[in-house]
Design an enzyme around this catalytic site. Structure first.
Site, PDB file in Angstrom:
ATOM      1  N   ARG A  36       0.820  -1.212   0.000  1.00 44.26           N
ATOM      2  CA  ARG A  36       0.000   0.000   0.000  1.00 44.26           C
ATOM      3  C   ARG A  36       0.857   1.267   0.000  1.00 44.26           C
ATOM      4  O   ARG A  36       0.461   2.273  -0.589  1.00 44.26           O
ATOM      5  CB  ARG A  36      -0.954  -0.005   1.191  1.00 44.26           C
ATOM      6  N   LYS A 198     -19.964 -14.663   4.323  1.00 41.23           N
ATOM      7  CA  LYS A 198     -21.396 -14.443   4.540  1.00 41.23           C
ATOM      8  C   LYS A 198     -22.178 -14.021   3.300  1.00 41.23           C
ATOM      9  O   LYS A 198     -21.739 -13.157   2.553  1.00 41.23           O
ATOM     10  CB  LYS A 198     -21.578 -13.354   5.594  1.00 41.23           C
ATOM     11  N   GLY A 351      -8.469  -7.427  -0.401  1.00 45.69           N
ATOM     12  CA  GLY A 351      -8.741  -8.327   0.720  1.00 45.69           C
ATOM     13  C   GLY A 351      -8.122  -9.692   0.532  1.00 45.69           C
ATOM     14  O   GLY A 351      -7.016  -9.822   0.032  1.00 45.69           O
ATOM     15  N   GLY A 374     -13.187  -3.534   0.517  1.00 45.91           N
ATOM     16  CA  GLY A 374     -14.541  -2.965   0.621  1.00 45.91           C
ATOM     17  C   GLY A 374     -14.849  -2.029  -0.532  1.00 45.91           C
ATOM     18  O   GLY A 374     -15.947  -2.067  -1.104  1.00 45.91           O
TER      19      GLY A 374
HETATM   20  P1  AMP Z   1     -15.142 -12.303   3.387  1.00 44.43           P
HETATM   21  O1  AMP Z   1     -14.539 -11.264   4.273  1.00 44.43           O
HETATM   22  O2  AMP Z   1     -16.629 -12.352   3.435  1.00 44.43           O
HETATM   23  O3  AMP Z   1     -14.588 -12.260   1.977  1.00 44.43           O
HETATM   24  O4  AMP Z   1     -14.729 -13.688   3.998  1.00 44.43           O
HETATM   25  C1  AMP Z   1     -13.430 -14.141   4.026  1.00 44.43           C
HETATM   26  C2  AMP Z   1     -13.381 -15.280   4.967  1.00 44.43           C
HETATM   27  O5  AMP Z   1     -14.233 -16.297   4.510  1.00 44.43           O
HETATM   28  C3  AMP Z   1     -12.010 -15.909   5.094  1.00 44.43           C
HETATM   29  O6  AMP Z   1     -11.512 -15.624   6.370  1.00 44.43           O
HETATM   30  C4  AMP Z   1     -12.273 -17.394   4.912  1.00 44.43           C
HETATM   31  O7  AMP Z   1     -11.623 -18.206   5.867  1.00 44.43           O
HETATM   32  C5  AMP Z   1     -13.763 -17.489   5.087  1.00 44.43           C
HETATM   33  N1  AMP Z   1     -14.330 -18.679   4.422  1.00 44.43           N
HETATM   34  C6  AMP Z   1     -14.192 -19.063   3.166  1.00 44.43           C
HETATM   35  N2  AMP Z   1     -14.794 -20.250   2.965  1.00 44.43           N
HETATM   36  C7  AMP Z   1     -15.318 -20.623   4.137  1.00 44.43           C
HETATM   37  C8  AMP Z   1     -16.061 -21.756   4.574  1.00 44.43           C
HETATM   38  N3  AMP Z   1     -16.365 -22.752   3.749  1.00 44.43           N
HETATM   39  N4  AMP Z   1     -16.436 -21.808   5.864  1.00 44.43           N
HETATM   40  C9  AMP Z   1     -16.116 -20.804   6.705  1.00 44.43           C
HETATM   41  N5  AMP Z   1     -15.443 -19.708   6.360  1.00 44.43           N
HETATM   42  C10 AMP Z   1     -15.047 -19.626   5.085  1.00 44.43           C
END
Ligand code: AMP
Length: 394
Positions: A36, A198, A351, A374
């Site tokens: 960055r 999520k 990210g 984000g």
């Molecule tokens: P996000 O910030 O929504 O992009 O989520 C990223 C996170 O999703 C990472 O820390 C991953 O470990 C988690 N992740 C990816 N696949 C899975 C899964 N099958 N079960 C639980 N967490 C997950």
């Protein structure tokens, strides 16, 4: 793009207040990834060449509005000095206090002043009027080059822009050109890959991508809510019970729009989230009772790879598994590898997916890796970033 850029504004002998994103990982007092800082150098070097007095401001971590030495930008100022061997880099001991003010006043052409972590003052995130005024008083011109926080309406990214002649810097310009330019006029087939934890966080982006992509690939923890709707067993996998109807609606929309909606067809499952010993592959998209899905399986890698291979444009946000554990990172790394073979444009949202690509040493094989998770998600969603919106049009 109709926003005023750094090249449209006179900076000679002016105190130029620049919002940069120096929110770098620091472990045991050492910066572990300076990407960055490096990405901000185009703007900083340009300003120095044009005879500006450069005042930099950034946040680092989450000090919650209080001074916390652990989050001091001092370590960043030291790295900055290494990157600018011919210019003096001065560190202020405070944000808008006596030290910052007096150092800003005394700053000479060709020098750089870095003020302390903006989030040492709670008023930064509140976009507090008085705080904006104080920040603005440090400079004569404002440049926003912090793409990673351009989706936030904070004092340094939004409020202060209204008080000074303003423009965007080279990094924000590059991010906007790459991301918006690609999604507004994609070469087809256009494939979107979404992973992460999520459904809730990705509803907006799924909804808007369904209007533009030819194929939408869903992996990661999000996939199980969709699979549950389709009648599969998901064991203890992540499940977003409040968004079951939304998931149904999104799949219906995909069908109506003729978008290929690809979900995993097999998984890696494990009894406990962090059990990296007793994991195993599933036969199909069902997860066994007492287990949870943590990565995509081999058949899924093949299925997703086939779609990616055909693509002329790919955008990717979110890992397809719990990639922090190397045992469950196989799917995410396979996707990253496949993207390097695409004969077209590949855009990696910031990210986790960006970290995966960088850690694999594949960064230079992608068209663009965004510096903002984000912010890039918001752009993928077709939204306007407040930190860009507030900048005057040409
Ligand atoms: P996000 O910030 O929504 O992009 O989520 C990223 C996170 O999703 C990472 O820390 C991953 O470990 C988690 N992740 C990816 N696949 C899975 C899964 N099958 N079960 C639980 N967490 C997950």
């Amino acid at each position: 793009m109709n926003k005023r850029t750094i090249k449209d504004i006179d900076v000679y002998d002016k105190a130029v207040l620049v919002r940069v994103d120096f929110n770098v990982p620091v472990i045991d007092g050492k910066i572990t990834d300076d990407n960055r800082i490096v990405e901000a150098m185009a703007t900083i070097n340009y300003l120095l060449e044009k005879g500006a007095k450069v005042i930099l401001m950034s946040h680092l971590g989450r000090p919650d509005g209080k001074v916390d030495k652990k989050y001091s930008l001092k370590v960043v100022s030291e790295r900055l000095q290494e990157l600018l061997p011919n210019n003096k880099v001065i560190m202020a001991k405070d944000v808008i206090g006596k030290d910052a003010k007096s150092k800003a006043e005394k700053l000479k052409m060709g020098q750089v002043l870095l003020i302390e972590n903006l989030r040492f003052d709670a008023r930064e995130e509140e976009n507090d009027k008085e705080f904006c005024k104080e920040l603005a008083s440090l400079g004569e011109v404002y440049i926003n080059d912090a793409f990673g926080t351009a989706h936030r309406k904070h004092a340094s990214t939004y409020g202060v822009a209204k008080l000074l002649p303003n423009a965007i810097g080279f990094l924000i310009e590059k991010e906007l050109n790459m991301i918006c330019g690609t999604i507004e006029d994609p070469k087809r087939p256009f494939v979107g890959i979404l992973g992460g934890a999520k459904v809730k966080d990705k509803i907006g982006i799924i909804e808007s991508l369904l209007d533009t992509v030819d194929t939408l690939i869903i992996g990661g923890g999000m996939a199980y809510t969709f699979l549950h709707v389709l009648g599969y067993k998901i064991g203890n996998s992540l499940f977003d019970s409040t968004n079951v109807d939304v998931a149904k609606k999104l799949m219906k929309k995909a069908e109506e729009k003729g978008v290929q909606f690809l979900l995993p067809v097999d998984f890696v499952e494990t009894p406990e989230f962090d059990d990296v010993v007793n994991y195993r592959y599933t036969k199909d998209a069902n997860i066994s009772d007492g287990y949870e899905g943590v990565d995509i399986g081999k058949k899924t890698i093949k299925l997703f790879s086939k779609a990616i291979k055909r693509a002329k444009t790919v955008i990717w946000n979110g890992p397809v598994g719990v990639f922090e554990k190397k045992e469950f990172a196989v799917g995410t790394y396979a996707i990253a590898k496949k993207l390097t073979k695409v004969k077209g444009t590949t855009i990696i949202g910031g990210g986790d997916s960006a970290s995966a690509v960088i850690n694999m040493g594949l960064a230079n094989k992608m068209t663009h890796i965004s510096t903002g998770g984000g912010a890039s998600l918001k752009l993928f969603e077709g939204k306007v970033l407040p930190g860009v919106d507030v900048i005057d049009n040409i």
